[in-house]
Enzyme design. Structure first.
Site, PDB file in Angstrom:
ATOM      1  N   HIS A  91      44.198  57.286  30.159  1.00  0.00           N
ATOM      2  CA  HIS A  91      42.514  57.168  30.833  1.00  0.00           C
ATOM      3  C   HIS A  91      41.652  57.449  29.701  1.00  0.00           C
ATOM      4  O   HIS A  91      40.448  56.699  29.606  1.00  0.00           O
ATOM      5  CB  HIS A  91      42.430  58.198  32.139  1.00  0.00           C
ATOM      6  CG  HIS A  91      43.420  57.764  32.934  1.00  0.00           C
ATOM      7  ND1 HIS A  91      43.389  58.599  34.206  1.00  0.00           N
ATOM      8  CD2 HIS A  91      44.058  56.626  33.521  1.00  0.00           C
ATOM      9  CE1 HIS A  91      44.295  58.145  35.275  1.00  0.00           C
ATOM     10  NE2 HIS A  91      44.518  56.895  34.708  1.00  0.00           N
ATOM     11  N   HIS A 250      42.920  49.938  39.280  1.00  0.00           N
ATOM     12  CA  HIS A 250      43.476  51.080  38.454  1.00  0.00           C
ATOM     13  C   HIS A 250      44.615  50.714  37.451  1.00  0.00           C
ATOM     14  O   HIS A 250      44.698  51.131  36.359  1.00  0.00           O
ATOM     15  CB  HIS A 250      43.937  52.235  39.232  1.00  0.00           C
ATOM     16  CG  HIS A 250      44.244  53.516  38.480  1.00  0.00           C
ATOM     17  ND1 HIS A 250      43.429  54.229  38.002  1.00  0.00           N
ATOM     18  CD2 HIS A 250      45.342  53.755  38.125  1.00  0.00           C
ATOM     19  CE1 HIS A 250      44.143  55.101  37.242  1.00  0.00           C
ATOM     20  NE2 HIS A 250      45.415  54.906  37.241  1.00  0.00           N
ATOM     21  N   ASP A 254      44.774  51.139  33.640  1.00  0.00           N
ATOM     22  CA  ASP A 254      46.052  51.500  32.588  1.00  0.00           C
ATOM     23  C   ASP A 254      46.433  50.577  31.662  1.00  0.00           C
ATOM     24  O   ASP A 254      46.693  51.024  30.637  1.00  0.00           O
ATOM     25  CB  ASP A 254      47.208  51.759  33.734  1.00  0.00           C
ATOM     26  CG  ASP A 254      47.115  53.133  34.278  1.00  0.00           C
ATOM     27  OD1 ASP A 254      46.325  53.993  33.877  1.00  0.00           O
ATOM     28  OD2 ASP A 254      47.816  53.360  35.495  1.00  0.00           O
ATOM     29  N   HIS A 277      53.264  51.288  32.539  1.00  0.00           N
ATOM     30  CA  HIS A 277      53.226  51.723  31.206  1.00  0.00           C
ATOM     31  C   HIS A 277      54.364  51.444  30.079  1.00  0.00           C
ATOM     32  O   HIS A 277      53.921  50.877  28.914  1.00  0.00           O
ATOM     33  CB  HIS A 277      53.115  53.200  31.290  1.00  0.00           C
ATOM     34  CG  HIS A 277      51.931  53.812  31.762  1.00  0.00           C
ATOM     35  ND1 HIS A 277      50.707  53.482  31.623  1.00  0.00           N
ATOM     36  CD2 HIS A 277      51.992  54.682  33.118  1.00  0.00           C
ATOM     37  CE1 HIS A 277      49.721  54.182  32.089  1.00  0.00           C
ATOM     38  NE2 HIS A 277      50.428  54.719  33.081  1.00  0.00           N
TER      39      HIS A 277
END
Length: 301
Positions: A91, A250, A254, A277
């Site tokens: 973030h 969101h 990311d 990720h």
């Protein structure tokens, strides 16, 4: 022909590097550790990149925000250099990259970044309050010229050329048609204004069974359901959505943070399907692996 190229000057360059005009700081608790943590953003010279500084350790060791320093940890992005780590940095990286702050010392008094409300909103607000300053050196660019894809048939992310100097994105989120989250898709151009208004406020989300499992492992036991989005059978528990499609927003937040580990702007379209990720970082590695990287600190005419 290479699938992408890092260009230090010439036609693909769309802008010059930027840093902060003044210091900015954000404080809050870490989701995993429960510690009170302060992050301080400091201006940095041209070609520094984003560098984390562990001021709580002797010698204030530094960790560059680069994909080579990333280690695989579930549900977050951690970086390690010479045995020193920073954790849950996605973030922070997203806030800097989304606002096009290229050079910054991120000074911290703990390994973990504060969780805040699960979004990048507080980071963005403090960075904007400090101000952003244009520098003399051009920003390096990775211009996509061929399709590069990583993942499998169910979860994947790819980069495509688009003939634009801006990065475009499309993210498909799929939790099935029967669940509370369901399927969401978001696509647009990534600009600083778009990031600030449409992505930065989007919060981390979990299913109730995931949150309960984490607590059983002794993780996040101090985090209240009102501090992030936890979905039960009837929707968010003790919380309300900021956007109807907050979950996919969101995931794009990311994605922006993970792509920042390339250390340069990306010109092309990023399309992701249920990516996280790990796959985001694999795409960055693949793009950088196939190319000769050249940088310059001189402003071109």
């Amino acid at each position: 022909m290479n699938s992408a190229s890092i260009v230090p000057g010439g036609e693909p360059i769309a802008r010059f590097q930027q840093t902060l005009k003044a210091s900015a700081s954000v404080s809050g608790r870490g989701y995993w550790s429960g510690k009170e943590i302060t992050v301080r953003f400091e201006p940095a010279p041209e070609d520094t990149g984003v560098v984390f500084v562990r001021e709580d350790l002797e010698g204030a060791p530094q960790i560059a925000a680069h994909v080579d320093n990333r280690i695989e940890v579930p549900r977050r992005t951690n970086l390690v250099s010479q045995g020193v780590s920073v954790e849950m940095v996605e973030h922070v990286l997203a806030a800097l990259a989304g606002l096009q702050v290229d050079n910054c010392f991120v000074c911290v008094n703990s390994a973990e970044m504060p969780g805040m409300d699960g979004s990048a909103k507080d980071y963005v607000e403090q960075i904007l309050a400090a101000g952003i300053e244009t520098q003399e050196a051009p920003r390096a660019v990775l211009a996509i010229s061929e399709v590069v894809r990583v993942g499998d048939d169910e979860c994947w992310v790819e980069a495509r050329p688009n003939g634009s100097k801006r990065m475009k994105f499309k993210y498909r989120l799929d939790f099935g048609s029967d669940g509370m989250i369901g399927r969401e898709t978001l696509e647009d151009k990534l600009t600083a204004e778009y990031f600030q208004n449409e992505l930065a406020p989007a919060r981390t989300f979990l299913l109730l069974q995931e949150a309960e499992w984490l607590r059983q492992q002794g993780l996040g036991t101090h985090v209240d359901f009102s501090e992030l989005l936890v979905f039960g059978e009837e929707g968010p528990i003790d919380n309300e959505l900021r956007f109807e499609d907050e979950c996919v927003r969101h995931k794009v937040l990311d994605l922006v943070g993970d792509l920042a580990l390339a250390g340069c702007d990306i010109q092309g379209t990023i399309i992701a399907n249920r990516s996280g990720h790990r796959l985001n970082a694999e795409l960055v590695k693949q793009l950088l692996k196939e190319n000769q990287v050249a940088y310059t600190s001189r402003r071109t005419a």
